[in-house]
Design a protein around this motif. Sequence first.
Motif, PDB file in Angstrom:
ATOM      1  N   TRP A  35       4.959  80.065  34.938  1.00 48.08           N
ATOM      2  CA  TRP A  35       5.862  81.076  35.486  1.00 48.08           C
ATOM      3  C   TRP A  35       7.172  80.418  35.925  1.00 48.08           C
ATOM      4  O   TRP A  35       8.255  80.966  35.711  1.00 48.08           O
ATOM      5  CB  TRP A  35       5.168  81.801  36.638  1.00 48.08           C
ATOM      6  CG  TRP A  35       5.942  82.956  37.204  1.00 48.08           C
ATOM      7  CD1 TRP A  35       6.779  83.795  36.546  1.00 48.08           C
ATOM      8  CD2 TRP A  35       5.920  83.387  38.559  1.00 48.08           C
ATOM      9  NE1 TRP A  35       7.279  84.732  37.402  1.00 48.08           N
ATOM     10  CE2 TRP A  35       6.764  84.511  38.652  1.00 48.08           C
ATOM     11  CE3 TRP A  35       5.264  82.964  39.696  1.00 48.08           C
ATOM     12  CZ2 TRP A  35       6.986  85.177  39.836  1.00 48.08           C
ATOM     13  CZ3 TRP A  35       5.475  83.641  40.880  1.00 48.08           C
ATOM     14  CH2 TRP A  35       6.335  84.739  40.945  1.00 48.08           C
ATOM     15  N   ARG A  45      11.112  80.962  34.506  1.00 41.01           N
ATOM     16  CA  ARG A  45      12.235  81.311  35.380  1.00 41.01           C
ATOM     17  C   ARG A  45      13.315  80.224  35.405  1.00 41.01           C
ATOM     18  O   ARG A  45      14.224  80.273  36.219  1.00 41.01           O
ATOM     19  CB  ARG A  45      11.746  81.578  36.793  1.00 41.01           C
ATOM     20  CG  ARG A  45      10.919  82.856  36.891  1.00 41.01           C
ATOM     21  CD  ARG A  45      10.376  83.085  38.295  1.00 41.01           C
ATOM     22  NE  ARG A  45      11.368  83.101  39.326  1.00 41.01           N
ATOM     23  CZ  ARG A  45      11.990  84.182  39.791  1.00 41.01           C
ATOM     24  NH1 ARG A  45      11.706  85.364  39.272  1.00 41.01           N
ATOM     25  NH2 ARG A  45      12.880  84.093  40.745  1.00 41.01           N
ATOM     26  N   ASN A  77      16.208  83.325  39.727  1.00 40.07           N
ATOM     27  CA  ASN A  77      15.789  83.108  38.345  1.00 40.07           C
ATOM     28  C   ASN A  77      16.959  82.461  37.596  1.00 40.07           C
ATOM     29  O   ASN A  77      17.956  83.106  37.300  1.00 40.07           O
ATOM     30  CB  ASN A  77      15.406  84.438  37.706  1.00 40.07           C
ATOM     31  CG  ASN A  77      14.805  84.287  36.339  1.00 40.07           C
ATOM     32  OD1 ASN A  77      15.031  83.303  35.655  1.00 40.07           O
ATOM     33  ND2 ASN A  77      14.038  85.277  35.931  1.00 40.07           N
ATOM     34  N   LYS A 103      17.226  81.350  34.512  1.00 38.83           N
ATOM     35  CA  LYS A 103      17.467  81.811  33.140  1.00 38.83           C
ATOM     36  C   LYS A 103      18.283  83.101  33.137  1.00 38.83           C
ATOM     37  O   LYS A 103      19.215  83.257  32.355  1.00 38.83           O
ATOM     38  CB  LYS A 103      16.158  81.986  32.384  1.00 38.83           C
ATOM     39  CG  LYS A 103      15.537  80.657  31.994  1.00 38.83           C
ATOM     40  CD  LYS A 103      14.427  80.809  31.017  1.00 38.83           C
ATOM     41  CE  LYS A 103      13.912  79.429  30.605  1.00 38.83           C
ATOM     42  NZ  LYS A 103      12.800  79.508  29.690  1.00 38.83           N
ATOM     43  N   LYS A 104      17.932  84.025  34.015  1.00 38.11           N
ATOM     44  CA  LYS A 104      18.703  85.270  34.097  1.00 38.11           C
ATOM     45  C   LYS A 104      20.122  84.989  34.581  1.00 38.11           C
ATOM     46  O   LYS A 104      21.075  85.615  34.113  1.00 38.11           O
ATOM     47  CB  LYS A 104      18.025  86.266  35.036  1.00 38.11           C
ATOM     48  CG  LYS A 104      16.842  86.958  34.438  1.00 38.11           C
ATOM     49  CD  LYS A 104      16.312  88.028  35.357  1.00 38.11           C
ATOM     50  CE  LYS A 104      15.118  88.728  34.753  1.00 38.11           C
ATOM     51  NZ  LYS A 104      14.572  89.750  35.646  1.00 38.11           N
TER      52      LYS A 104
END
Length: 118
Positions: free
Chosen positions: A19, A23, A51, A53-54
Amino acid sequence: MEVAVFMFWVCLAVAIGFWADARGRNGGLFFFLAVILSPLLSGLILLITPNLKKEAIRQEQERADREIQLEQIKAIAKPAEPHSIASELEKLAELRDRGVLTDDEFQQQKEKLLSAKV
């Protein structure tokens, strides 16, 4: 019984590691954090942290939007090509030759053009 609890603990730690990787965080670090501290505590820490990556996707989209806006501004701000006196005179002569302007109108427009540009 103790082996089952340990295996469950490790499985949760592995899940936390995957997880964290999803992220944009270090999955191995979060795996070891979950094994040593607690999968629950590691999961909470992971939820609190942004997060990555976002965030990277959002920044890339903003950069692309800024580039598009800059190109639009450049397109709008381009100065119009200056019309030379010679090209204007050629247009007037063409209109006179086609019969749209009379010789007197041609001379008036020519004088107006030459006096305005000087």
